[in-house]
Design an enzyme around this catalytic site. Structure first.
Site, PDB file in Angstrom:
ATOM      1  N   GLU A  88      -2.976   4.616   5.455  1.00 44.49           N
ATOM      2  CA  GLU A  88      -4.006   4.396   4.295  1.00 44.49           C
ATOM      3  C   GLU A  88      -4.282   5.963   3.539  1.00 44.49           C
ATOM      4  O   GLU A  88      -3.498   6.270   2.107  1.00 44.49           O
ATOM      5  CB  GLU A  88      -4.756   3.599   4.067  1.00 44.49           C
ATOM      6  CG  GLU A  88      -4.765   3.101   2.608  1.00 44.49           C
ATOM      7  CD  GLU A  88      -5.477   1.495   2.598  1.00 44.49           C
ATOM      8  OE1 GLU A  88      -6.327   1.187   1.190  1.00 44.49           O
ATOM      9  OE2 GLU A  88      -5.516   0.646   3.247  1.00 44.49           O
ATOM     10  N   SER A 137     -10.795   2.136   3.525  1.00 43.65           N
ATOM     11  CA  SER A 137     -10.304   2.013   4.101  1.00 43.65           C
ATOM     12  C   SER A 137      -9.697   3.160   4.975  1.00 43.65           C
ATOM     13  O   SER A 137      -8.222   2.943   4.323  1.00 43.65           O
ATOM     14  CB  SER A 137      -9.243   0.115   4.813  1.00 43.65           C
ATOM     15  OG  SER A 137     -10.106  -0.386   3.913  1.00 43.65           O
ATOM     16  N   ARG A 169       0.860  -1.076   0.008  1.00 43.69           N
ATOM     17  CA  ARG A 169      -0.184  -0.100   0.049  1.00 43.69           C
ATOM     18  C   ARG A 169       1.158   1.108  -0.007  1.00 43.69           C
ATOM     19  O   ARG A 169       0.337   2.503   1.165  1.00 43.69           O
ATOM     20  CB  ARG A 169      -1.022   0.045   1.106  1.00 43.69           C
ATOM     21  CG  ARG A 169      -1.786  -0.865   0.875  1.00 43.69           C
ATOM     22  CD  ARG A 169      -2.640  -1.004  -0.414  1.00 43.69           C
ATOM     23  NE  ARG A 169      -4.230  -2.375   0.211  1.00 43.69           N
ATOM     24  CZ  ARG A 169      -3.532  -3.600  -0.674  1.00 43.69           C
ATOM     25  NH1 ARG A 169      -2.863  -2.994  -1.032  1.00 43.69           N
ATOM     26  NH2 ARG A 169      -4.048  -4.068  -0.662  1.00 43.69           N
TER      27      ARG A 169
END
Length: 327
Positions: free
Chosen positions: A314, A225, A173
């Site tokens: 994130e 998220s 990520r």
């Protein structure tokens, strides 16, 4: 101090439509918060995107490039920058696929699936663009976009070039464009490889993943998220409630830790931790960017105090310091 009105006059000859001054960013990000962008431009043509990016980088203009705004939190003060909204969406799909980075990633999946090409099923429920997916190495269910790349067409430090995926320094990520000191860069297009498979099998996998997302994800405005999952085998083995496949893989979902801290429903101002999925911070309707920031810090502190790990966002914070990030 930048004279944005003067800069608008200088940049206008390169643009095919008017530039917008002081455009509210809350109109363009999924969290529905954020102050104004000093200068805002929506670009649809790749050549124009490259030309504006080369000019802005060569003239050291603070620039932020965005897609659908699904993974960013813009400060209430806004962005003292040129914001380029990337709406370049063309794609030629085949075993070797070429796509402009403004295309929605789930639309690219659908184009591929309709031709019996697999490899993007994980993207079926991701709301952002291909460009945003590249910056954050988006993925799901232990797959990611970096695995499919062959070549990237970009403008970096004022020069258009084609580079290998290694240039992005991908990790979980993450990419170099999320990190401090990243070079000013505009991601224009990519070449990627896809794998032939039956349409029935591709859509079956996609439906399975989509059902999981629908069951877990809240309908309210969010950034998806908010935190990255934790890869820590020692921690995973110490959590009796963690599903066995995750424990064996050493993966601890951020939502699992947040829920274990009793934070579902916790609220600061108009921002709250979703009761449906603890890794989603949602806008109750009147949240500010500051509400979300304070809530995120509360969540991180609580998880650290109970489990000894710091969650990593994130979501990208944009415009929170004097130095506007360049993506």
């Amino acid at each position: 101090m930048i004279d944005w009105d003067a800069l608008t006059r200088q940049l206008a000859p390169l643009c095919s439509r008017p530039l917008l001054r002081n455009e509210p960013m809350r109109r363009h990000i999924t969290l529905r918060v954020g102050g104004p962008a000093a200068l805002f431009y929506r670009v649809n043509e790749l050549a124009e995107f490259a030309r504006i990016s080369e000019w802005a980088q060569s003239h050291h203009v603070p620039t932020f490039i965005m897609g659908h705004g699904s993974n960013i939190l813009v400060s209430d003060a806004g962005l003292p920058a040129l914001v380029i909204y990337n709406a370049c969406e063309r794609a030629t799909v085949g075993r070797e696929t070429w796509a402009e980075t403004g295309i929605p990633i789930r639309e690219l999946f659908l184009k591929a699936a309709q031709q019996g090409l697999s490899g993007l099923e994980f993207a079926v429920g991701i709301p952002g663009t291909l460009g945003g997916a590249l910056v954050s190495n988006a993925g799901a269910y232990r797959q990611n976009i970096a695995e499919r790349l062959i070549e990237i067409d970009l403008v970096s430090e004022g020069r258009r070039q084609r580079v290998s995926p290694d240039w992005m320094q991908f990790s979980y990520r993450d990419s170099r464009l999320r990190r401090p000191g990243a070079p000013p860069t505009a991601l224009l297009a990519v070449r990627m490889h896809l794998t032939p498979d039956s349409k029935r099998a591709i859509f079956a996998r996609a439906r399975h993943l989509q059902r999981q997302r629908i069951e877990k994800q809240p309908p309210e405005s969010s950034a998806g998220s908010f935190f990255k999952n934790v890869y820590d085998r020692t921690l995973a083995e110490q959590l009796p409630g963690l599903p066995a496949p995750l424990r064996e893989a050493g993966v601890v979902p951020a939502g699992f830790l947040i829920e274990a801290c009793g934070l579902k429903g916790y609220q600061i101002g108009g921002a709250s931790v979703s009761r449906k999925h603890a890794n989603f911070l949602i806008n109750r309707g009147d949240a500010t960017a500051s509400d979300f920031y304070q809530l995120a810090q509360k969540v991180k502190q609580a998880v650290y105090e109970q489990f000894g790990v710091w969650l990593e966002e994130e979501v990208l914070y944009v415009g929170w310091t004097a130095n506007v990030p360049q993506y």
